[in-house]
Design a protein around this motif. Structure first.
Motif, mmCIF file in Angstrom:
data_model
loop_
_atom_site.group_PDB
_atom_site.id
_atom_site.type_symbol
_atom_site.label_atom_id
_atom_site.label_comp_id
_atom_site.label_asym_id
_atom_site.label_seq_id
_atom_site.Cartn_x
_atom_site.Cartn_y
_atom_site.Cartn_z
ATOM 1 N N TYR A 130 -11.556 36.069 -3.922
ATOM 2 C CA TYR A 130 -12.122 35.004 -3.099
ATOM 3 C C TYR A 130 -11.011 34.347 -2.283
ATOM 4 N N PHE A 131 -11.315 34.102 -1.012
ATOM 5 C CA PHE A 131 -10.296 33.601 -0.100
ATOM 6 C C PHE A 131 -10.837 32.472 0.773
ATOM 7 N N LEU A 164 -14.892 30.653 3.963
ATOM 8 C CA LEU A 164 -14.835 30.932 2.527
ATOM 9 C C LEU A 164 -15.554 32.250 2.288
ATOM 10 N N GLY A 165 -14.888 33.202 1.638
ATOM 11 C CA GLY A 165 -15.551 34.485 1.465
ATOM 12 C C GLY A 165 -14.948 35.369 0.392
ATOM 13 N N GLU A 166 -15.697 36.432 0.091
ATOM 14 C CA GLU A 166 -15.214 37.494 -0.789
ATOM 15 C C GLU A 166 -14.533 38.544 0.086
ATOM 16 N N ILE A 195 -12.642 40.301 4.974
ATOM 17 C CA ILE A 195 -13.682 39.496 4.332
ATOM 18 C C ILE A 195 -14.986 40.278 4.409
ATOM 19 N N ASP A 196 -15.500 40.702 3.253
ATOM 20 C CA ASP A 196 -16.722 41.501 3.200
ATOM 21 C C ASP A 196 -17.980 40.643 3.152
ATOM 22 N N ASN A 197 -17.858 39.448 2.604
ATOM 23 C CA ASN A 197 -19.037 38.604 2.409
ATOM 24 C C ASN A 197 -18.656 37.150 2.661
ATOM 25 N N VAL A 198 -19.131 36.597 3.771
ATOM 26 C CA VAL A 198 -18.853 35.196 4.093
ATOM 27 C C VAL A 198 -19.778 34.308 3.266
ATOM 28 N N LEU A 199 -19.186 33.419 2.485
ATOM 29 C CA LEU A 199 -19.947 32.534 1.605
ATOM 30 C C LEU A 199 -20.151 31.146 2.202
ATOM 31 N N GLY A 200 -19.389 30.834 3.231
ATOM 32 C CA GLY A 200 -19.540 29.533 3.875
ATOM 33 C C GLY A 200 -18.517 29.363 4.977
ATOM 34 N N GLY A 226 -13.525 10.904 13.228
ATOM 35 C CA GLY A 226 -13.616 10.516 11.832
ATOM 36 C C GLY A 226 -13.527 11.692 10.877
ATOM 37 N N GLU A 227 -13.810 11.403 9.609
ATOM 38 C CA GLU A 227 -13.740 12.429 8.573
ATOM 39 C C GLU A 227 -15.011 13.274 8.554
ATOM 40 N N LYS A 228 -14.840 14.539 8.206
ATOM 41 C CA LYS A 228 -15.955 15.458 8.021
ATOM 42 C C LYS A 228 -15.755 16.154 6.679
ATOM 43 N N ALA A 229 -16.839 16.420 5.977
ATOM 44 C CA ALA A 229 -16.719 17.070 4.670
ATOM 45 C C ALA A 229 -17.938 17.944 4.404
ATOM 46 N N GLN A 230 -17.718 18.999 3.626
ATOM 47 C CA GLN A 230 -18.810 19.893 3.243
ATOM 48 C C GLN A 230 -18.431 20.613 1.955
ATOM 49 N N THR A 231 -19.428 20.817 1.093
ATOM 50 C CA THR A 231 -19.217 21.495 -0.182
ATOM 51 C C THR A 231 -20.100 22.733 -0.265
ATOM 52 N N PHE A 232 -19.517 23.826 -0.748
ATOM 53 C CA PHE A 232 -20.242 25.077 -0.938
ATOM 54 C C PHE A 232 -20.253 25.420 -2.425
ATOM 55 N N THR A 233 -21.397 25.871 -2.909
ATOM 56 C CA THR A 233 -21.514 26.322 -4.293
ATOM 57 C C THR A 233 -21.542 27.845 -4.297
ATOM 58 N N ILE A 234 -20.630 28.448 -5.055
ATOM 59 C CA ILE A 234 -20.547 29.904 -5.099
ATOM 60 C C ILE A 234 -20.597 30.380 -6.550
ATOM 61 N N THR A 235 -20.953 31.636 -6.721
ATOM 62 C CA THR A 235 -20.939 32.259 -8.042
ATOM 63 C C THR A 235 -19.818 33.284 -8.068
ATOM 64 N N ALA A 236 -18.786 33.005 -8.840
ATOM 65 C CA ALA A 236 -17.628 33.899 -8.927
ATOM 66 C C ALA A 236 -17.886 34.952 -9.998
ATOM 67 N N ARG A 237 -17.610 36.199 -9.641
ATOM 68 C CA ARG A 237 -17.876 37.314 -10.560
ATOM 69 C C ARG A 237 -16.633 38.177 -10.737
#
Length: 204
Positions: free
Chosen positions: A90-91, A165-167, A178-183, A193-204
């Protein structure tokens, strides 16, 4: 005069920042330390980007600026390394067409623990996450902010700071695919101003 303090455990090393014009830039854990001298950094990974800049990844070290005043919030302690044995890689990969145009820095957090600050000084930066993920559900968060006294050098929305964010996998010649973009998280020069974002991933 501003100086840089590199901390490893109880050892503190100081060096004045005085880089010559046009010199290659050096980054330690995403923080610019160009001009730092008389330093020994153990257990580090070194990456040279396509512009010749040097990126040093050393989880046991952190950088402090001495003598600089800033109202930028201090990030929490860095995320500890994990011992998860993951099959996939994951990168986090940045894409910045025009360095310094947006004026933003992006903080990376894994499972609500601060990992690294990525600057907009280089066109691309690669950060592997496997050492900080656990098997199963994880959160990867990005928070963009402009340090005190730093402004965008562009008024065009086409100047952006993108974080993918990807595999992926790294070939024998060092090429990352990057084979699979996760976000994807993105800010532009015209954002405020500030910007923020959260991604939920399943690491295998």
């Amino acid at each position: 005069m501003k100086s840089t303090s590199i901390v490893a455990g109880n050892l503190v090393m100081l060096a004045l920042l005085a880089p010559p014009a046009g010199a290659v830039e050096v980054f330690l854990n995403g923080v610019q330390i160009t001009g730092a001298r008389d330093q020994v950094i153990d257990k580090a990974k070194v990456v040279l980007d396509k512009n010749g800049n040097v990126h040093i990844s050393a989880p046991d070290y952190k950088v402090r600026e001495v003598g600089a005043t800033s109202t930028t919030p201090t990030p929490p302690p860095a995320a500890p390394a994990t011992s998860a044995d993951l099959h996939n890689k994951y990168f986090v990969v940045t894409e910045i067409p025009r360095p310094r145009a947006t004026g933003y820095q992006v903080q990376v957090m894994v499972n609500n623990k601060f990992l690294r600050t990525l600057g907009d000084d280089v066109t691309q930066y690669v950060l592997e996450l496997n050492n900080y993920l656990k098997e199963g559900t994880n959160t990867v968060s990005f928070r963009a902010l402009r340090p005190a006294g730093k402004a965008a050098q562009s008024t065009q929305a086409s100047d952006y700071f993108s974080v993918v964010l990807g595999e992926g996998k790294v070939s024998a010649d060092g090429t990352l695919t990057i084979d699979n973009v996760l976000g994807e998280f993105k800010v532009t020069a015209i954002d405020r101003g500030e910007k923020a974002q959260t991604f939920t991933i399943t690491a295998r």
